[in-house]
Write a protein that holds these residues in place. Sequence first.
Motif, short mmCIF file in Angstrom:
data_model
loop_
_atom_site.label_atom_id
_atom_site.label_comp_id
_atom_site.label_asym_id
_atom_site.label_seq_id
_atom_site.Cartn_x
_atom_site.Cartn_y
_atom_site.Cartn_z
N TYR A 193 5.80 57.71 -51.65
CA TYR A 193 5.53 58.13 -53.03
C TYR A 193 4.25 57.47 -53.56
O TYR A 193 3.41 58.12 -54.20
CB TYR A 193 6.72 57.79 -53.92
CG TYR A 193 6.53 58.19 -55.36
CD1 TYR A 193 6.71 59.52 -55.76
CD2 TYR A 193 6.18 57.24 -56.33
CE1 TYR A 193 6.53 59.89 -57.08
CE2 TYR A 193 5.99 57.61 -57.65
CZ TYR A 193 6.17 58.93 -58.02
OH TYR A 193 5.99 59.29 -59.34
N HIS A 234 1.79 56.28 -51.75
CA HIS A 234 0.66 56.73 -50.94
C HIS A 234 0.28 58.18 -51.23
O HIS A 234 -0.79 58.65 -50.83
CB HIS A 234 0.99 56.56 -49.45
CG HIS A 234 -0.19 56.71 -48.56
ND1 HIS A 234 -0.45 57.88 -47.85
CD2 HIS A 234 -1.23 55.86 -48.26
CE1 HIS A 234 -1.56 57.74 -47.14
NE2 HIS A 234 -2.06 56.52 -47.37
N GLY A 235 1.15 58.91 -51.93
CA GLY A 235 0.87 60.30 -52.26
C GLY A 235 1.36 61.29 -51.24
O GLY A 235 0.97 62.47 -51.29
N ASP A 236 2.23 60.89 -50.31
CA ASP A 236 2.72 61.81 -49.29
C ASP A 236 3.74 62.80 -49.84
O ASP A 236 3.95 63.86 -49.25
CB ASP A 236 3.35 61.02 -48.14
CG ASP A 236 2.36 60.09 -47.48
OD1 ASP A 236 1.16 60.33 -47.61
OD2 ASP A 236 2.80 59.12 -46.82
N ASP A 265 3.69 64.36 -52.95
CA ASP A 265 3.09 65.46 -53.71
C ASP A 265 2.02 66.21 -52.93
O ASP A 265 1.92 67.44 -53.04
CB ASP A 265 2.48 64.90 -55.01
CG ASP A 265 3.53 64.23 -55.89
OD1 ASP A 265 4.71 64.69 -55.85
OD2 ASP A 265 3.21 63.24 -56.58
N ASP A 266 1.24 65.51 -52.15
CA ASP A 266 0.12 66.13 -51.43
C ASP A 266 0.52 66.34 -49.98
O ASP A 266 0.68 65.40 -49.21
CB ASP A 266 -1.12 65.22 -51.52
CG ASP A 266 -2.37 65.93 -50.99
OD1 ASP A 266 -2.26 67.11 -50.57
OD2 ASP A 266 -3.44 65.28 -50.98
N VAL A 267 0.69 67.61 -49.61
CA VAL A 267 1.09 67.93 -48.25
C VAL A 267 -0.06 67.70 -47.27
O VAL A 267 0.14 67.37 -46.10
CB VAL A 267 1.58 69.39 -48.17
CG1 VAL A 267 2.03 69.74 -46.75
CG2 VAL A 267 2.71 69.63 -49.15
N ASN A 268 -1.30 67.87 -47.75
CA ASN A 268 -2.47 67.73 -46.88
C ASN A 268 -2.90 66.28 -46.69
O ASN A 268 -3.83 66.01 -45.92
CB ASN A 268 -3.65 68.53 -47.45
CG ASN A 268 -3.33 70.03 -47.50
OD1 ASN A 268 -2.67 70.57 -46.61
ND2 ASN A 268 -3.81 70.71 -48.57
N ASN A 269 -2.25 65.35 -47.39
CA ASN A 269 -2.62 63.94 -47.28
C ASN A 269 -2.13 63.37 -45.94
O ASN A 269 -1.06 63.72 -45.45
CB ASN A 269 -2.01 63.16 -48.45
CG ASN A 269 -2.49 61.73 -48.47
OD1 ASN A 269 -3.55 61.40 -47.93
ND2 ASN A 269 -1.71 60.86 -49.10
N ARG A 302 8.53 63.49 -46.42
CA ARG A 302 7.99 63.94 -47.69
C ARG A 302 8.96 63.72 -48.85
O ARG A 302 8.62 64.00 -49.99
CB ARG A 302 7.66 65.43 -47.61
CG ARG A 302 6.66 65.78 -46.50
CD ARG A 302 5.29 65.21 -46.80
NE ARG A 302 4.33 65.55 -45.73
CZ ARG A 302 3.03 65.20 -45.77
NH1 ARG A 302 2.55 64.51 -46.79
NH2 ARG A 302 2.25 65.54 -44.77
#
Length: 381
Positions: free
Chosen positions: A93, A95-97, A99-103, A111
Motif C-alpha cells: 500500500y 509503495h503504491g502497488d 492502486d497502480d497496476v503498472n507500478n 495487490r
Amino acid sequence: MSTERGEQVTVDTHYTTIHTLGLQNESRRLRYMQKDGRFPVVFQKAPGEWSPYFMDIFTTLVETRWRVMFLIFSLSYILSWLFFGLCYWLIAYVHGDVDDVNNAPCVENVRGFTGAFMFSMETQATIGYGFRGMTENCMVAIVVVTVQDVFSCLLDTIVIGIVVAKMASARKRAQTVGFSSCAVVNLRDGVLCLSWRLGDLRGNHILDGVVRAMLVRYVKQPLGSIVMLYQDLDIQNRDIVLATPATIIHKLEPGSPLYSLGPEDLLKDDFELVVSFTYTGDSTGMLHQTRICYMPTDIRWGQCFQDMIKVGKKRYKVDYALFNNTTWVSVPMLSAEEYDRGRNPVEGSQSQSPLFASVKRNKHTDMNPDVLEEAMQHTCL
C-alpha cells in the motif's frame, strides 16, 4: 482455602498436614490419593501471580490438555500468517502497488490483503507455488521475509518439541506398569506379611526400579481437626528388575505401624497405604513413577495371590489374567503382635490351633483345592 460450607482449612506442610473438618463431613472425608495415583489437590493462586508459569512456558505448555495444545498450535500459525500478511499489505500500500497496476511491485501478484495473506502463508509453510514471489524493488519487504523465515523455524521447533514431549510423557508409560487391585495378608516363613503385586504389561523390561510404601494415618484431635501422619514401611528388596511380575513384601514385625492391628481392627482403622514405584524405562531412558493407594477395605486378610508364571520349553509364560486373583489360605485371625506372643514354638501344632481363619468362598476369589480339605476342617471346628 475453604470448603463448600465456608469452613476454614488450615494446612501446615512443615511436619504434618492438618485439615479442620466439620462433624457432618467426617463420613465424606476426601482420600489422600485416588486409586489411579492422582492427588485430589487444587492450588489457588493469588491474582497477578502468573509470572512463574510464563518463566517456564515450555513446561506449562507440556502440562496443558491436548485440546488446549491443538488450539494454541492452530492459533500460533494463523495469527503469524495474518500478522506478516498485514505487513506485506502495508508495504504494498505504501509503495503504491495496490492502486497502480503498472507500478513495479515489491511482491509479484500481491495487490491486496488477500494476496498478501496467501504470500505470507506460502512463505512460512514453504509451499512455493511460484505465482507470487519477492522482487528486488523493496528492501523493507526483503527484511520482513527474512524475519518471517527465522520466526517460522523457531515456531516449528517449539511446537514440535512440545508435541513430542507430551507424547513421550512419563504418565503414559506409567499406565502400562500397575499394581494389583488389592493387598493380601498371609504367612511367609512363619511371619505375617502384607504383600501386593507389581507388573509390567509391556514386553520391554524396566531397569533400576525402586519401590516405596508409606502409611498415611488420620488422627482426630480434641478440637475436631484431622492430623495426617506419614510413616514409611520397611520393604524387603526395594530395588527390583521387573522382568516378571514381582510380589512386594512388608513383614508385620515390631516397628511396623500395622503390627498391632488384627483383621477387625484393620477395617476400623483410618489410614491409607500409598505405594509408589520409581523406575527408568530402557526404551527412552526417562524416569517414570507409578502410584496406587490401598484403603483398609482393599487389604484381604487370609488370602494369597495365585501363581501366574509358568515355565515353558524356551521361555517363561506370564498369564496376566491371574494378576489380581487370590485364593484363601489358613492364616491366624489375630494381629501380628498377638500371634507372636501366643505362637506355639513346637512345629506342627499350628494345624490344630483355633487361631487359623476359616476359609469362605467368595465370588471374586478362587478356592485353592490343596487347602480345601484343611479349610473345611477348620470351618467345622
